[in-house]
Design a protein around this motif. Structure first.
Motif, PDB file in Angstrom:
ATOM      1  N   VAL B 176       0.359  -3.857  43.251  1.00 20.36           N
ATOM      2  CA  VAL B 176      -0.639  -2.922  42.506  1.00 20.36           C
ATOM      3  C   VAL B 176      -0.015  -2.454  41.241  1.00 20.36           C
ATOM      4  CG1 VAL B 176      -2.114  -0.954  42.621  1.00 20.36           C
ATOM      5  CG2 VAL B 176      -1.814  -2.087  44.805  1.00 20.36           C
ATOM      6  N   VAL B 177      -0.603  -2.606  40.162  1.00 22.22           N
ATOM      7  CA  VAL B 177       0.027  -2.293  38.782  1.00 22.22           C
ATOM      8  C   VAL B 177      -0.934  -1.497  38.094  1.00 22.22           C
ATOM      9  CG1 VAL B 177       0.637  -3.322  36.647  1.00 22.22           C
ATOM     10  CG2 VAL B 177       0.872  -4.924  38.638  1.00 22.22           C
ATOM     11  N   HIS B 178      -0.183  -0.131  37.923  1.00 27.29           N
ATOM     12  CA  HIS B 178      -0.898   0.701  37.015  1.00 27.29           C
ATOM     13  C   HIS B 178      -1.086   0.395  35.510  1.00 27.29           C
ATOM     14  CE1 HIS B 178       0.479   3.115  40.623  1.00 27.29           C
ATOM     15  NE2 HIS B 178      -0.470   3.985  40.271  1.00 27.29           N
ATOM     16  N   ASP B 179      -2.085   0.843  34.873  1.00 30.07           N
ATOM     17  CA  ASP B 179      -2.302   0.428  33.508  1.00 30.07           C
ATOM     18  C   ASP B 179      -2.387  -1.082  33.564  1.00 30.07           C
ATOM     19  OD1 ASP B 179      -2.147   2.909  31.983  1.00 30.07           O
ATOM     20  OD2 ASP B 179       0.061   2.880  32.428  1.00 30.07           O
ATOM     21  N   GLY B 180      -3.290  -1.766  34.471  1.00 31.22           N
ATOM     22  CA  GLY B 180      -3.284  -3.069  34.347  1.00 31.22           C
ATOM     23  C   GLY B 180      -3.757  -3.715  33.367  1.00 31.22           C
ATOM     24  N   GLY B 181      -4.674  -2.998  32.652  1.00 35.95           N
ATOM     25  CA  GLY B 181      -5.372  -3.780  31.566  1.00 35.95           C
ATOM     26  C   GLY B 181      -4.014  -3.963  30.320  1.00 35.95           C
ATOM     27  N   ASP B 182      -3.451  -3.105  30.154  1.00 35.88           N
ATOM     28  CA  ASP B 182      -2.301  -2.951  29.286  1.00 35.88           C
ATOM     29  C   ASP B 182      -1.293  -4.034  29.622  1.00 35.88           C
ATOM     30  OD1 ASP B 182      -3.594  -1.147  27.615  1.00 35.88           O
ATOM     31  OD2 ASP B 182      -2.672   0.350  28.634  1.00 35.88           O
ATOM     32  N   PHE B 183      -0.979  -3.967  30.900  1.00 37.92           N
ATOM     33  CA  PHE B 183       0.195  -5.044  31.385  1.00 37.92           C
ATOM     34  C   PHE B 183      -0.380  -6.433  31.092  1.00 37.92           C
ATOM     35  CE2 PHE B 183       2.668  -1.874  33.409  1.00 37.92           C
ATOM     36  CZ  PHE B 183       4.097  -2.388  33.091  1.00 37.92           C
ATOM     37  N   LEU B 184      -1.726  -6.708  31.522  1.00 39.17           N
ATOM     38  CA  LEU B 184      -2.176  -8.070  30.976  1.00 39.17           C
ATOM     39  C   LEU B 184      -2.225  -8.428  29.313  1.00 39.17           C
ATOM     40  CD1 LEU B 184      -5.299  -7.930  33.663  1.00 39.17           C
ATOM     41  CD2 LEU B 184      -3.323  -9.442  33.429  1.00 39.17           C
ATOM     42  N   GLN B 185      -2.529  -7.421  28.724  1.00 37.83           N
ATOM     43  CA  GLN B 185      -2.629  -7.537  27.305  1.00 37.83           C
ATOM     44  C   GLN B 185      -1.634  -7.586  26.581  1.00 37.83           C
ATOM     45  OE1 GLN B 185      -5.781  -5.226  25.463  1.00 37.83           O
ATOM     46  NE2 GLN B 185      -5.582  -6.241  23.424  1.00 37.83           N
ATOM     47  N   TYR B 186      -0.617  -6.574  26.856  1.00 34.75           N
ATOM     48  CA  TYR B 186       0.448  -6.376  25.945  1.00 34.75           C
ATOM     49  C   TYR B 186       1.856  -6.949  26.722  1.00 34.75           C
ATOM     50  CZ  TYR B 186      -2.850  -3.140  23.757  1.00 34.75           C
ATOM     51  OH  TYR B 186      -3.800  -2.846  23.299  1.00 34.75           O
ATOM     52  N   VAL B 260       5.364   7.371  37.361  1.00 32.55           N
ATOM     53  CA  VAL B 260       5.083   8.886  38.093  1.00 32.55           C
ATOM     54  C   VAL B 260       3.959   8.545  38.968  1.00 32.55           C
ATOM     55  CG1 VAL B 260       4.564  11.336  37.678  1.00 32.55           C
ATOM     56  CG2 VAL B 260       6.141  10.039  36.102  1.00 32.55           C
ATOM     57  N   ALA B 261       2.953   7.937  38.696  1.00 29.68           N
ATOM     58  CA  ALA B 261       1.859   7.816  39.532  1.00 29.68           C
ATOM     59  C   ALA B 261       2.357   6.969  40.498  1.00 29.68           C
ATOM     60  CB  ALA B 261       0.641   7.109  38.863  1.00 29.68           C
ATOM     61  N   ALA B 262       2.875   5.903  40.440  1.00 26.89           N
ATOM     62  CA  ALA B 262       3.450   4.977  41.546  1.00 26.89           C
ATOM     63  C   ALA B 262       4.304   5.856  42.703  1.00 26.89           C
ATOM     64  CB  ALA B 262       4.233   3.799  41.293  1.00 26.89           C
ATOM     65  N   LEU B 263       5.178   6.648  42.067  1.00 31.21           N
ATOM     66  CA  LEU B 263       6.140   7.297  42.864  1.00 31.21           C
ATOM     67  C   LEU B 263       5.542   8.307  43.557  1.00 31.21           C
ATOM     68  CD1 LEU B 263       9.111   7.925  43.727  1.00 31.21           C
ATOM     69  CD2 LEU B 263       9.209   9.562  41.769  1.00 31.21           C
ATOM     70  N   SER B 264       4.418   9.171  42.997  1.00 35.12           N
ATOM     71  CA  SER B 264       3.800  10.265  43.650  1.00 35.12           C
ATOM     72  C   SER B 264       2.786   9.430  44.642  1.00 35.12           C
ATOM     73  CB  SER B 264       2.938  11.131  42.637  1.00 35.12           C
ATOM     74  OG  SER B 264       1.994  10.455  41.838  1.00 35.12           O
ATOM     75  N   ALA B 265       2.069   8.674  44.343  1.00 33.80           N
ATOM     76  CA  ALA B 265       1.482   8.023  45.719  1.00 33.80           C
ATOM     77  C   ALA B 265       2.394   7.449  46.813  1.00 33.80           C
ATOM     78  CB  ALA B 265       0.675   6.508  45.069  1.00 33.80           C
ATOM     79  N   ALA B 266       3.509   7.105  46.419  1.00 30.33           N
ATOM     80  CA  ALA B 266       4.318   6.603  47.751  1.00 30.33           C
ATOM     81  C   ALA B 266       4.636   7.971  48.312  1.00 30.33           C
ATOM     82  CB  ALA B 266       5.513   6.121  47.268  1.00 30.33           C
ATOM     83  N   TYR B 267       4.934   9.082  47.686  1.00 32.53           N
ATOM     84  CA  TYR B 267       5.483  10.419  48.069  1.00 32.53           C
ATOM     85  C   TYR B 267       4.456  10.900  48.985  1.00 32.53           C
ATOM     86  CZ  TYR B 267       7.437  15.012  47.832  1.00 32.53           C
ATOM     87  OH  TYR B 267       7.812  16.418  48.177  1.00 32.53           O
ATOM     88  N   ARG B 268       3.019  10.649  48.658  1.00 31.01           N
ATOM     89  CA  ARG B 268       2.089  11.332  49.606  1.00 31.01           C
ATOM     90  C   ARG B 268       1.838  10.516  50.567  1.00 31.01           C
ATOM     91  NH1 ARG B 268       0.476  13.227  44.377  1.00 31.01           N
ATOM     92  NH2 ARG B 268      -0.308  15.583  44.611  1.00 31.01           N
ATOM     93  N   LEU B 276       8.789   0.006  45.467  1.00 35.85           N
ATOM     94  CA  LEU B 276       8.402   0.504  43.985  1.00 35.85           C
ATOM     95  C   LEU B 276       8.828  -0.342  42.899  1.00 35.85           C
ATOM     96  CD1 LEU B 276       8.192   4.278  44.893  1.00 35.85           C
ATOM     97  CD2 LEU B 276       6.336   2.585  45.192  1.00 35.85           C
ATOM     98  N   VAL B 277       8.209  -0.428  41.658  1.00 36.86           N
ATOM     99  CA  VAL B 277       8.872  -0.888  40.560  1.00 36.86           C
ATOM    100  C   VAL B 277       8.362   0.256  39.493  1.00 36.86           C
ATOM    101  CG1 VAL B 277       8.813  -2.677  38.712  1.00 36.86           C
ATOM    102  CG2 VAL B 277       8.618  -3.204  41.027  1.00 36.86           C
ATOM    103  N   LEU B 278       9.505   0.901  39.049  1.00 30.67           N
ATOM    104  CA  LEU B 278       9.203   2.045  38.282  1.00 30.67           C
ATOM    105  C   LEU B 278      10.091   1.749  36.905  1.00 30.67           C
ATOM    106  CD1 LEU B 278      10.462   4.737  40.840  1.00 30.67           C
ATOM    107  CD2 LEU B 278       8.166   3.703  40.375  1.00 30.67           C
ATOM    108  N   MET B 279       9.131   1.239  35.790  1.00 29.77           N
ATOM    109  CA  MET B 279       9.639   1.282  34.630  1.00 29.77           C
ATOM    110  C   MET B 279       9.438   2.281  33.404  1.00 29.77           C
ATOM    111  SD  MET B 279       8.170  -2.735  34.232  1.00 29.77           S
ATOM    112  CE  MET B 279       8.910  -4.127  34.987  1.00 29.77           C
ATOM    113  N   SER B 280      10.595   2.961  33.041  1.00 28.03           N
ATOM    114  CA  SER B 280      10.512   3.860  32.043  1.00 28.03           C
ATOM    115  C   SER B 280       9.669   4.927  32.409  1.00 28.03           C
ATOM    116  CB  SER B 280      10.017   3.488  30.643  1.00 28.03           C
ATOM    117  OG  SER B 280      10.889   2.256  30.178  1.00 28.03           O
ATOM    118  N   GLY B 281      10.012   5.171  33.831  1.00 23.98           N
ATOM    119  CA  GLY B 281       9.375   6.420  34.430  1.00 23.98           C
ATOM    120  C   GLY B 281       9.261   7.674  33.778  1.00 23.98           C
ATOM    121  N   SER B 282       8.444   8.539  33.549  1.00 28.28           N
ATOM    122  CA  SER B 282       8.509   9.721  32.715  1.00 28.28           C
ATOM    123  C   SER B 282       8.901  10.765  33.677  1.00 28.28           C
ATOM    124  CB  SER B 282       6.994   9.956  32.259  1.00 28.28           C
ATOM    125  OG  SER B 282       6.440   9.036  31.475  1.00 28.28           O
TER     126      SER B 282
END
Lengths: 309, 382
Positions: B176-186, B260-268, B276-282
């Motif tokens: 599951v990829v967050h910011d999926g549109g941006d990952f596809l486009q950029y 952060v969204a990926a980590l927090s979803a897994a945390y919950r 988890l794949v966390l790239m340049s996590g904030s």
């Protein structure tokens, strides 16, 4: 009767036609290229090399797809079985990682008493051998339980294909098994009950050669994620006893890393680690004996001809 | 390489040093001029001042260009370590008027939702061949999925990637990829997936590219977003597709706030996701006080990360974590590695000489995905 067996290196530059000719194969040739998966039907070249009109493709991958389509209940069960096997493989890899780290740590200890270190290293390797052996045994237990529950011989979709395959094998003088995906290849060889009906001659290469051994060992030191653990995958047909087959060894293994290769050879001893690089041909003798010029990984990690290994 | 040998220094000593000499120089050189670890940035035109603007941590945001005496050519020599990839723009001042723009002498561009910028490839950086279209790679399929999300209170749009040769009788891991549109486009992620799966580097994988609503509300430790992923999206996908459906076959990927969204979803839901794949996590945090410097958007992030650091929890089996060394987030990311490991998670951490950019995240995808879901290379012996 044990078939006479010839193992070949990868067939990027095919030698199959010359090999079959040198073996005097003149009768029907059954071909298995199920390791090519969906490309199984792209078989014009391999059939031409295997004898042209005398050669016929057993289409084991296509048959497997037929079974999965025709028998959804079995398909679901097989999928679940695969997941269980995958999970067991992952758990084995976790244990194997630690066991091999122990081997490396012991081997890398500087100084100390040489005999003590050798004993500790041998014990560490014995632990790895035990791990490998119990893993294969567990896999076999799971397969046995699966087959006992789902009884493929009684399922119409499978039994029909088995009967056809048996007939084709009975008429064949030689079975040719190509490389590809060794997992799928093993699966269909078992599913369609090939082992009990082998013709008098067998010629196999790469994954096909691996599938004939008692233990299929996976290896790749140059994968995208870096050198990976060399792992025992499953039991093969076992018609080539006492051998671990290493196709593409020079492309896939860090063959210049002799300590690493030494661990590989000693881990699988007393089985011989047989190198099947491009152009190699190995005609097995009686009882599956390796010829003297077979290239093996020696205990010192160097690849040498059998007599010197 | 000594400074005296740099192309710009040879130009400086040219006689005559006139417009024609500059013309010839620019015609002969690709800009920026990369010579070993020295990169010469150039701009040509009339201005009172000119700068190279970039966001490399440790360097000023704006570094002045010097005018080459007697010409309208401005230059700056920067030392860029091997393998660096730097996004930048040129800024000029004419009187009271400031203007910032992409480097007109450099055609290389990097794109993001914020716009485009020029990009400098230092010596040793090469665009990986697996990010480019490969006609040999069989393409996967993208399907649109719309899910009514009670958790988010909106329709959730998902772009679903099904790998080539998708079979209902097989069993696929899920990413599951967050910011999926941006990952596809950029980050060219469909091309990357097609190529890596074709090369057997990555397992055949079903990928759900999610599209955020207000990402600044949904991504920084939002219970609603986590509920959407775990209680709505996951059950929907696992009931309608042949997915592994177990922890080992579920992975969340996100960059920046998406991390952060990926980590927090897994945390919950610590028993749900295997990787988890966390790239340049904030992963901004404070050791004391509340002044984190990130602005109000980071308040919930800091609260979450502080809590996680105080009491690390195993939320997945494995974490692939990466960060660019030129990012502001490099120190927080480095600081999280041992925190994750201390919670019993296996961490693979990599750094790149790059910034907080989509191409940095794109370039890490092979390393990340081949580790999380290794391809079947090991099973193929042709």
């Amino acid at each position: 009767m044990t078939p006479s067996i010839t193992l070949l290196g990868p067939q990027r530059r095919p030698t199959l036609d010359r090999v079959l000719s040198s073996l005097g194969v003149e009768g029907p040739v059954a071909v298995v290229n199920a390791g090519w998966q969906e490309r199984e039907a792209d078989d014009a070249e391999i059939l031409a090399l295997a004898g042209g009109e005398r050669a016929g493709n057993l289409r084991l991958f296509g048959r497997w797809m037929d079974v999965l389509r025709a028998d959804p209940e079995y398909a679901a069960a097989e999928r679940e079985h695969r997941l269980v096997l995958d999970e067991l493989q992952q758990l084995y890899l976790i244990r194997l990682d630690h066991a091999l780290q122990a081997v490396s740590a012991v081997a890398a200890r500087p100084d100390g008493h040489a005999n003590t270190q050798a004993m500790a290293l041998e014990d560490a390797l014995a632990a790895v051998r035990l791990l490998d052996a119990t893993h294969v045994a567990r896999m076999q237990e799971l397969h046995a339980a699966f087959y006992a529950t789902w009884r493929p011989e009684e399922r119409g979709s499978i039994a029909g294909h088995r009967e056809e395959v048996r007939g084709l094998l009975a008429a064949a003088e030689c079975l040719v098994v190509a490389g590809g995906h060794v997992g799928d290849l093993l699966r269909v060889l078992h599913l369609f009950h090939v082992s009990p009906h082998l013709p008098p001659r067998l010629v196999a290469w790469s994954a096909g050669a691996m599938a004939l051994t008692p233990r299929v060992v996976l290896f790749h030191d140059r994968a995208a994620q870096g050198a990976s653990l060399t792992e025992v995958f499953d039991a093969g047909l076992g018609v080539v006893p006492g051998v671990v087959v290493l196709p593409h060894a020079r492309r896939r293994l860090l063959t210049d890393d002799h300590p690493r290769m030494s661990v590989l050879a000693r881990r699988f001893a007393p089985a011989s680690c047989l190198v099947l690089d491009d152009g190699v041909r190995v005609d097995l003798g009686a009882g599956g004996a390796l010829p003297p010029d077979a290239r093996l990984v020696g205990d010192d990690g160097r690849i040498t001809e059998g007599a010197a290994a | 390489m000594t400074a005296a040998r740099l192309a710009i220094n040879r130009l400086r000593s040219a006689k005559p040093l006139d417009a024609e000499a500059v013309d010839r120089f620019l015609a002969r050189h690709e800009v920026p001029v990369v010579e070993g670890d020295r990169c010469t940035f150039l701009w040509r035109g009339e201005a009172d001042e000119a700068w190279v603007c970039q966001r490399i941590v440790g360097l000023p945001d704006r570094i002045p260009l010097r005018r080459l005496h007697g010409t309208d050519l401005w230059y700056l020599v920067l030392e860029l370590p091997e393998g660096s990839r730097v996004e930048y723009q040129i800024e000029i001042r004419r009187g009271e008027h400031y203007e910032r723009f992409n480097d007109p002498l450099n055609e290389k561009r990097s794109h993001s939702p914020m716009g485009s910028s020029s990009v400098c490839f230092a010596a040793g950086y090469e665009t990986p061949d697996w990010v480019l279209h490969d006609p040999e790679a069989r393409p996967g399929e993208l399907r649109d999925l719309v899910l009514r999300s009670r958790a988010l209170g909106r329709d959730a749009h998902v772009s679903l990637y099904l790998p080539a040769r998708f079979r209902p009788t097989a069993s696929y891991p899920l990413l599951v990829v967050h910011d999926g549109g941006d990952f596809l486009q950029y980050a060219s992620m469909k091309t990357v997936l097609d190529n890596l799966i074709h090369r057997l580097d990555v397992a055949e994988t079903v990928v759900a590219f999610t599209h955020p609503g207000d990402r600044l509300a949904e991504y920084p430790n939002s219970a609603a977003h986590s509920r959407f992923l775990t209680q709505e999206l996951l059950p929907e996908l696992e009931s309608s597709l042949p997915l592994v459906g177990q922890r080992a076959g579920r992975c969340l990927l996100g960059s920046s706030f998406g991390g952060v969204a990926a980590l927090s979803a897994a945390y919950r839901s610590p028993d749900t996701y295997g990787s988890l794949v966390l790239m340049s996590g904030s992963f901004v945090f404070t050791d004391i006080g509340t002044d984190h410097g990130g602005g109000p958007a980071f308040d919930p992030v800091v609260k979450f990360v502080n809590r996680f650091r105080a009491k690390p929890r195993c939320v997945a089996d494995r974490i692939y974590q990466s960060c660019g060394v030129y990012e502001q987030l490099i120190v927080p990311n480095r600081s999280m590695v041992h925190v994750f490991e201390s919670a019993g998670m296996q961490v693979r951490y990599t750094e790149a000489r790059d910034g907080h950019s989509w191409e940095n995240w794109r370039d890490r995808l092979r390393d990340a995905l081949s580790w999380v879901y290794p391809g079947p290379q090991k099973l193929y012996y042709e």
